[in-house]
Design a protein around this motif. Structure first.
Motif, PDB file in Angstrom:
ATOM      1  N   VAL B  82       0.835  -1.198   0.000  1.00  0.00           N
ATOM      2  CA  VAL B  82       0.000   0.000   0.000  1.00  0.00           C
ATOM      3  C   VAL B  82       0.870   1.247   0.000  1.00  0.00           C
ATOM      4  N   VAL B  83       1.919   1.225   0.821  1.00  0.00           N
ATOM      5  CA  VAL B  83       2.814   2.391   0.860  1.00  0.00           C
ATOM      6  C   VAL B  83       3.448   2.607  -0.497  1.00  0.00           C
ATOM      7  N   ARG B  84       3.839   1.469  -1.136  1.00  0.00           N
ATOM      8  CA  ARG B  84       4.442   1.597  -2.449  1.00  0.00           C
ATOM      9  C   ARG B  84       3.436   2.129  -3.464  1.00  0.00           C
ATOM     10  N   ALA B  85       2.155   1.704  -3.299  1.00  0.00           N
ATOM     11  CA  ALA B  85       1.123   2.185  -4.220  1.00  0.00           C
ATOM     12  C   ALA B  85       0.946   3.690  -4.081  1.00  0.00           C
ATOM     13  N   PHE B  86       0.939   4.188  -2.844  1.00  0.00           N
ATOM     14  CA  PHE B  86       0.841   5.633  -2.633  1.00  0.00           C
ATOM     15  C   PHE B  86       1.989   6.354  -3.322  1.00  0.00           C
ATOM     16  N   PHE B  87       3.194   5.814  -3.118  1.00  0.00           N
ATOM     17  CA  PHE B  87       4.350   6.450  -3.712  1.00  0.00           C
ATOM     18  C   PHE B  87       4.245   6.448  -5.228  1.00  0.00           C
ATOM     19  N   ASN B  88       3.822   5.303  -5.785  1.00  0.00           N
ATOM     20  CA  ASN B  88       3.661   5.231  -7.238  1.00  0.00           C
ATOM     21  C   ASN B  88       2.668   6.262  -7.742  1.00  0.00           C
ATOM     22  N   SER B  89       1.506   6.355  -7.060  1.00  0.00           N
ATOM     23  CA  SER B  89       0.503   7.327  -7.484  1.00  0.00           C
ATOM     24  C   SER B  89       1.073   8.727  -7.464  1.00  0.00           C
ATOM     25  N   PHE B  90       1.786   9.041  -6.394  1.00  0.00           N
ATOM     26  CA  PHE B  90       2.351  10.382  -6.274  1.00  0.00           C
ATOM     27  C   PHE B  90       3.297  10.672  -7.429  1.00  0.00           C
ATOM     28  N   VAL B  91       4.198   9.709  -7.714  1.00  0.00           N
ATOM     29  CA  VAL B  91       5.181   9.915  -8.785  1.00  0.00           C
ATOM     30  C   VAL B  91       4.491  10.065 -10.134  1.00  0.00           C
ATOM     31  N   ILE B  92       3.507   9.161 -10.380  1.00  0.00           N
ATOM     32  CA  ILE B  92       2.825   9.215 -11.677  1.00  0.00           C
ATOM     33  C   ILE B  92       2.095  10.532 -11.844  1.00  0.00           C
ATOM     34  N   ALA B  93       1.378  10.953 -10.797  1.00  0.00           N
ATOM     35  CA  ALA B  93       0.612  12.189 -10.917  1.00  0.00           C
ATOM     36  C   ALA B  93       1.541  13.368 -11.166  1.00  0.00           C
ATOM     37  N   THR B  94       2.637  13.446 -10.404  1.00  0.00           N
ATOM     38  CA  THR B  94       3.549  14.575 -10.572  1.00  0.00           C
ATOM     39  C   THR B  94       4.178  14.570 -11.960  1.00  0.00           C
ATOM     40  N   LEU B  95       4.706  13.408 -12.357  1.00  0.00           N
ATOM     41  CA  LEU B  95       5.368  13.351 -13.658  1.00  0.00           C
ATOM     42  C   LEU B  95       4.400  13.647 -14.799  1.00  0.00           C
ATOM     43  N   ALA B  96       3.187  13.074 -14.713  1.00  0.00           N
ATOM     44  CA  ALA B  96       2.220  13.295 -15.791  1.00  0.00           C
ATOM     45  C   ALA B  96       1.895  14.765 -15.904  1.00  0.00           C
ATOM     46  N   THR B  97       1.644  15.416 -14.752  1.00  0.00           N
ATOM     47  CA  THR B  97       1.312  16.834 -14.800  1.00  0.00           C
ATOM     48  C   THR B  97       2.462  17.653 -15.363  1.00  0.00           C
ATOM     49  N   VAL B  98       3.683  17.412 -14.811  1.00  0.00           N
ATOM     50  CA  VAL B  98       4.815  18.229 -15.243  1.00  0.00           C
ATOM     51  C   VAL B  98       5.088  18.024 -16.730  1.00  0.00           C
ATOM     52  N   LEU B  99       5.070  16.748 -17.166  1.00  0.00           N
ATOM     53  CA  LEU B  99       5.394  16.491 -18.572  1.00  0.00           C
ATOM     54  C   LEU B  99       4.327  17.038 -19.510  1.00  0.00           C
ATOM     55  N   SER B 100       3.034  16.886 -19.129  1.00  0.00           N
ATOM     56  CA  SER B 100       1.997  17.429 -20.020  1.00  0.00           C
ATOM     57  C   SER B 100       2.130  18.927 -20.133  1.00  0.00           C
ATOM     58  N   ILE B 101       2.368  19.600 -19.014  1.00  0.00           N
ATOM     59  CA  ILE B 101       2.508  21.051 -19.079  1.00  0.00           C
ATOM     60  C   ILE B 101       3.724  21.415 -19.906  1.00  0.00           C
ATOM     61  N   ALA B 102       4.820  20.658 -19.715  1.00  0.00           N
ATOM     62  CA  ALA B 102       6.032  20.965 -20.480  1.00  0.00           C
ATOM     63  C   ALA B 102       5.790  20.796 -21.968  1.00  0.00           C
ATOM     64  N   VAL B 103       5.106  19.695 -22.350  1.00  0.00           N
ATOM     65  CA  VAL B 103       4.869  19.473 -23.768  1.00  0.00           C
ATOM     66  C   VAL B 103       3.927  20.525 -24.329  1.00  0.00           C
ATOM     67  N   THR B 104       2.930  20.944 -23.529  1.00  0.00           N
ATOM     68  CA  THR B 104       1.959  21.889 -24.041  1.00  0.00           C
ATOM     69  C   THR B 104       2.520  23.287 -24.154  1.00  0.00           C
ATOM     70  N   VAL B 105       3.301  23.678 -23.142  1.00  0.00           N
ATOM     71  CA  VAL B 105       3.748  25.067 -23.125  1.00  0.00           C
ATOM     72  C   VAL B 105       4.806  25.323 -24.173  1.00  0.00           C
ATOM     73  N   THR B 106       5.690  24.349 -24.390  1.00  0.00           N
ATOM     74  CA  THR B 106       6.769  24.600 -25.367  1.00  0.00           C
ATOM     75  C   THR B 106       6.262  24.538 -26.796  1.00  0.00           C
TER      76      THR B 106
END
Lengths: 307, 106
Positions: B82-106
């Motif tokens: 469960v702890v690993r699942a939380f960590f995975n969710s956090f990483v995925i959410a952060t990376l997805a947001t940052v990468l989508s914004i990066a791809v969109t803004v540039t």
């Protein structure tokens, strides 16, 4: 007076591959290739499966052409149950959450004591994962130990089978969807409301307009672009609803609340017929694309607001 | 010569429903709407919290009974997955947001 090049006609699009255009293409190439690699290619690979004979127990991969598509489109359950359910879910969920979101945005638009707290509480449904919210609704409406049943019987009415009939189950699914997505409408419409100018309202107050007329004649027209964008995005999303339907009713008593995403899922992962599941999913994607473009075209007219 | 600053409700020209209410009535309606909304939005979340605090056998009678326990939270957080699942969710959410914004803004 010499003119270097003919002036562009208004409305005509002239595509020149000159140096400026090539530079622009070069700049967007990385982002475009990422988009193509991660979005278009997987869809194409999935589409490939939909043209072949590909059940998990007999993956011969022979080319079948459009046979899967014809089977799916000719399936009476698909045409008579799944598509109407999906469209009904989409229309009712978007309409109800739009109205409620607009009302809530108005409620939050003024400053009152505890406004921040109310704003946080109203955002709660968005913070809970849809799966959890759907599970919670399923338990709350359980006819043995659900709290809704307890309150219902305490009020004197007879016991009800909330999830065992088509329309009660469907209403609960729509209610869950509305519960989860109204806060999304609320935030966006609140931002829209806060950006409206105050002068028209002052002018209307001088003319002794009632609040309702101010709403219908001032607020709604000025908010049209925001509402249009919200509705298009949410409608496309509502067509693909899976979590709520699957968890609350698994497609309902005898497939009566099945929506297209559940249909594709059952075909692909329960019947293990990846070819047909993929065909169903692609048909759904095409329907969404047509619907989305039509919606956007219709609502695009509303994007120009006359001030 | 100049009209009084606040006209009485029945003197307003073309008064609608909201304007015809006395100032206290409008406030009451507002507060009622607020409370109804809060209840509707907060109730399932509150019920979720309440169910989480009940021990296992009492989950079918969440509204009755007086046993409350934090054991459920402890049991869940002890699970490594469960702890690993939380960590995975956090990483995925952060990376997805940052990468989508990066791809969109540039």
């Amino acid at each position: 007076m010499t003119v270097a090049e003919p002036l562009p006609q208004p409305g005509a699009r002239r595509f020149r591959l000159g140096e400026k255009e090539r530079f622009m293409l070069l700049l967007i190439a990385p982002a475009a290739s990422v988009l193509i690699l991660f979005q278009v290619v997987p869809i194409l690979i999935g589409a490939n499966a939909s043209f072949r004979h590909w059940p998990l127990y007999d993956p011969s991969g022979e080319w079948l052409g459009l046979q899967h598509y014809i089977r799916v489109l000719g399936d009476p359950v698909f045409l008579g149950l799944v598509l109407p359910n999906t469209l009904l879910l989409m229309v009712s969920s978007v309409a109800i959450s739009l109205v409620l979101g607009l009302a809530l945005a108005h409620l939050l638009n003024r400053d009152f004591v505890g406004q921040r707290l109310v704003q946080t509480i109203i955002l709660l449904p968005l913070m809970i994962a849809p799966v959890i919210a759907a599970t919670m609704m399923r338990w709350v409406f359980n006819d043995q130990f659900g709290i809704v049943g307890v309150v219902w019987e305490a009020l004197g009415f007879g016991p009800q089978a909330w999830l065992a009939a088509r329309w009660p189950a469907f209403s609960i699914i729509v209610f869950t969807d509305v519960w989860i997505w109204t806060p999304w409408f609320t935030i966006i419409l609140l931002a829209g409301l806060k950006s409206l100018p105050k002068e028209p309202y002052e002018a209307a107050a001088i003319d002794a307009a009632t609040k309702w007329r101010m709403f219908t004649h001032l607020t709604l027209p000025m908010l049209r672009p925001v509402i249009a964008v919200c509705v298009v995005i949410r409608a496309i999303d509502a067509f693909r609803t899976f979590d709520q339907v699957w968890i609350i009713s698994q497609g309902g008593p005898a497939r009566s609340t099945e929506v297209f995403s559940v249909y594709a899922y059952v075909e692909a992962f329960h019947n293990l017929n990846f070819g047909r599941g993929s065909a169903a999913a692609i048909i759904g994607a095409l329907i969404i694309m047509v619907l989305g473009i039509a919606l956007y075209r219709v609502l695009d007219r509303y994007m120009d607001v006359s001030r | 010569m100049t009209a009084p600053a606040a006209a009485l409700p029945h003197e307003q020209r073309g008064g609608g429903f909201f304007d015809a209410l006395a100032p206290g009535g409008r406030r009451m309606l507002f507060i009622l709407a607020l409370i109804a909304t809060l209840f509707l939005f907060a109730f399932p979340a509150f019920w979720l919290l309440l169910t989480a605090l009940r021990p296992g056998w009492a989950v079918f009678y969440v509204h009755r009974g007086t046993d409350f326990t934090l054991l459920n939270f402890a049991t869940v957080l002890e699970e490594d997955i469960v702890v690993r699942a939380f960590f995975n969710s956090f990483v995925i959410a952060t990376l997805a947001t940052v990468l989508s914004i990066a791809v969109t803004v540039t």
